[in-house]
Write an enzyme that holds these catalytic residues in place. Structure first.
Site, short mmCIF file in Angstrom:
data_model
loop_
_atom_site.label_atom_id
_atom_site.label_comp_id
_atom_site.label_asym_id
_atom_site.label_seq_id
_atom_site.Cartn_x
_atom_site.Cartn_y
_atom_site.Cartn_z
N ASP A 4 0.87 -1.19 0.00
CA ASP A 4 0.00 0.00 0.00
C ASP A 4 0.89 1.23 0.00
O ASP A 4 1.94 1.24 0.65
CB ASP A 4 -0.89 -0.03 1.26
CG ASP A 4 -2.10 0.88 1.16
OD1 ASP A 4 -1.90 2.10 1.00
OD2 ASP A 4 -3.23 0.38 1.24
N TYR A 12 -14.54 6.52 -13.25
CA TYR A 12 -14.19 5.53 -12.23
C TYR A 12 -14.77 4.16 -12.59
O TYR A 12 -14.05 3.15 -12.64
CB TYR A 12 -14.71 6.00 -10.86
CG TYR A 12 -14.77 4.90 -9.83
CD1 TYR A 12 -13.62 4.28 -9.37
CD2 TYR A 12 -16.00 4.45 -9.33
CE1 TYR A 12 -13.68 3.25 -8.43
CE2 TYR A 12 -16.07 3.43 -8.39
CZ TYR A 12 -14.91 2.83 -7.96
OH TYR A 12 -14.97 1.81 -7.04
N PHE A 30 -27.58 14.80 -1.85
CA PHE A 30 -27.43 15.21 -3.26
C PHE A 30 -28.61 14.75 -4.11
O PHE A 30 -28.68 13.61 -4.51
CB PHE A 30 -26.12 14.64 -3.82
CG PHE A 30 -24.90 15.15 -3.10
CD1 PHE A 30 -24.52 16.48 -3.22
CD2 PHE A 30 -24.15 14.31 -2.29
CE1 PHE A 30 -23.41 16.96 -2.56
CE2 PHE A 30 -23.04 14.78 -1.63
CZ PHE A 30 -22.67 16.11 -1.75
N1 LIG Z 1 -15.96 1.37 -0.32
C1 LIG Z 1 -16.91 1.00 -1.17
O1 LIG Z 1 -18.12 1.12 -0.90
C2 LIG Z 1 -16.54 0.38 -2.49
C3 LIG Z 1 -17.57 0.05 -3.39
C4 LIG Z 1 -17.22 -0.54 -4.61
C5 LIG Z 1 -15.91 -0.80 -4.92
N2 LIG Z 1 -14.92 -0.44 -4.05
C6 LIG Z 1 -13.54 -0.72 -4.42
O2 LIG Z 1 -12.93 -1.40 -3.34
C7 LIG Z 1 -11.56 -1.04 -3.22
C8 LIG Z 1 -11.28 -0.58 -1.82
O3 LIG Z 1 -12.11 0.52 -1.50
P1 LIG Z 1 -11.94 1.28 -0.12
O4 LIG Z 1 -13.21 1.97 0.18
O5 LIG Z 1 -11.34 0.35 0.87
O6 LIG Z 1 -10.86 2.38 -0.53
P2 LIG Z 1 -9.62 2.96 0.32
O7 LIG Z 1 -9.27 4.26 -0.32
O8 LIG Z 1 -9.96 2.95 1.76
O9 LIG Z 1 -8.49 1.89 0.06
C9 LIG Z 1 -7.67 1.90 -1.07
C10 LIG Z 1 -6.25 1.60 -0.61
O10 LIG Z 1 -5.41 1.53 -1.76
C11 LIG Z 1 -4.20 2.26 -1.50
N3 LIG Z 1 -3.69 2.72 -2.80
C12 LIG Z 1 -4.29 3.58 -3.68
N4 LIG Z 1 -3.53 3.76 -4.76
C13 LIG Z 1 -2.40 2.99 -4.59
C14 LIG Z 1 -1.24 2.75 -5.37
N5 LIG Z 1 -1.05 3.37 -6.54
N6 LIG Z 1 -0.31 1.91 -4.89
C15 LIG Z 1 -0.48 1.28 -3.69
N7 LIG Z 1 -1.57 1.48 -2.91
C16 LIG Z 1 -2.51 2.32 -3.35
C17 LIG Z 1 -4.64 3.39 -0.58
O11 LIG Z 1 -3.60 3.94 0.19
C18 LIG Z 1 -5.68 2.68 0.29
O12 LIG Z 1 -5.09 2.08 1.43
C19 LIG Z 1 -11.31 0.01 -4.30
O13 LIG Z 1 -10.73 -0.63 -5.41
C20 LIG Z 1 -12.71 0.52 -4.61
O14 LIG Z 1 -12.78 0.99 -5.94
C21 LIG Z 1 -15.22 0.14 -2.85
#
Ligand SMILES: NC(=O)c1ccc[n+]([C@@H]2O[C@H](COP(=O)([O-])OP(=O)(O)OC[C@H]3O[C@@H](n4cnc5c(N)ncnc54)[C@H](O)[C@@H]3O)[C@@H](O)[C@H]2O)c1
Length: 328
Positions: A31, A141, A208
């Protein structure tokens, strides 16, 4: 098993990493901490602070296998931000994922689990979405996630990489034992924002749009508890030995934004101050899944089926962590 978890310091990734450890697996987290938190890395996981754009360091970690699988959570994941900077979003999510997929093929990683999203769909009607519903991303996205699903399909066809695409609907809640929670900066998700407004830690909540084609005019979403999501990852990893899969991951119940506000007031016992705001670009009216496929094929059953129970876990975490992970 030995699993590499990208984005394991983030909200969903940390909960899944914890579940993997609790199932007896060895977990290494990669990460860059851009939106994640060092304090969210579960005890027992190894950690590399690395950006997925850094192919040298990424390939060194992949070469240091053998890995039984890679779980890929790392991404930019804000719908609104992707409308403002579409090429940055497309480039970043594509490049980081292609680096990882290519590395997995090079170092013979047999399983790949990918965090996809309901944002692949741009639903205008009120029929629950199945895995075969038309793909029509309403934002860069969502489009970036679809392109990554396609890249995985080619990695399987050409190189035999087994993959699972889990299309999460709205991940919510927090670890029931209070070890982990949700702390996005900036926060854009309704439940943590509403909880903080109810607690007086934020200005009144902005809702929204009140002119969507839904019974009360507000968007309808399907909320799934993050620990139920984690369990679905464990089940899917086991399933990959027999072939690649794609699942929609939600409970199948839709809640309007106004329903959520009411549930927040019930759980917190406080009045929630809120105001209308214009629609946010890129938000479809209704995103609710039909979870039949994952339930029948994997036997996945969410433990949290009441929205108040999901909110309650998030509320407890926010009460115990007024500043999120900062200062921990
Ligand atoms: N939270 C939701 O409701 C939701 C819904 C649908 C899909 N997702 C997908 O689930 C995944 C996780 O979501 P989340 O809410 O935990 O997001 P988050 O932002 O909490 O976690 C993403 C993590 O990825 C790391 N990261 C980002 N870019 C990086 C890079 N270039 N190299 C290394 N690390 C990197 C960030 O530091 C973070 O720890 C994402 O791919 C998101 O698109 C989330």
């Amino acid at each position: 098993m030995r699993y590499l978890v990208t984005g394991g310091a983030g909200f969903v990734g940390s909960h899944v990493a914890l579940a993997l450890i609790e199932h007896g697996h060895h977990v290494t987290i990669l990460d860059n901490l851009s939106t994640g938190h060092r304090a969210a890395i579960p005890t027992g996981a190894q950690f590399h602070e690395v950006d997925l754009l850094d192919t040298n360091r990424l390939n060194t970690i992949l070469a240091n296998g053998p890995w039984d699988g890679v779980l890929h959570f790392a991404a930019l994941s804000l719908v609104g931000a992707s409308m403002a900077t579409p090429y940055h979003y497309l480039r970043q999510n594509m490049l980081t994922s292609l680096n990882l997929i290519e590395g997995c093929v090079r170092y013979n990683v047999p399983r790949f689990l990918f965090s996809s999203t309901a944002a692949l769909f741009n639903n205008q009607g009120n029929t629950p979405l199945s895995e075969d519903s038309p793909i029509n991303p309403g934002s860069p996205y969502g489009e970036s996630k679809f392109l990554i699903e396609r890249a995985l399909n080619w990695a399987e066809r050409i190189h035999g990489l087994r993959y699972g695409c889990l299309r999460y609907f709205n991940a919510a809640g927090a670890d029931a034992k209070g070890r982990l929670g949700e702390d996005h900066q900036p926060e854009t998700h309704l439940i943590p924002l509403a909880l903080d407004s109810a607690l007086g830690r934020r200005p009144p909540l902005k809702l929204f749009g009140n002119d969507y084609p839904t019974p009360d005019g507000t968007c309808i979403r399907d909320y799934v508890h993050v620990s139920d999501l984690a369990e679905a990852h464990i089940l899917t990893l086991n399933r990959l030995d027999t072939g690649s899969v794609t699942y929609n991951l939600g409970t199948g119940q839709g809640f309007s934004n106004l329903n959520i506000l009411k549930a927040i007031e019930t759980v917190t016992g406080r009045e929630l101050p809120w105001d209308w705001a214009p629609r946010r670009e890129g938000d479809p009216a209704i995103l609710v899944t039909d979870p039949t496929r994952i339930r029948t094929e994997l036997g996945w059953q969410p433990r949290y089926t009441k929205i108040e129970d999901i909110i309650e876990t998030a509320f407890r975490w926010r009460l115990a962590h007024p500043n999120g992970y900062r200062g921990l």
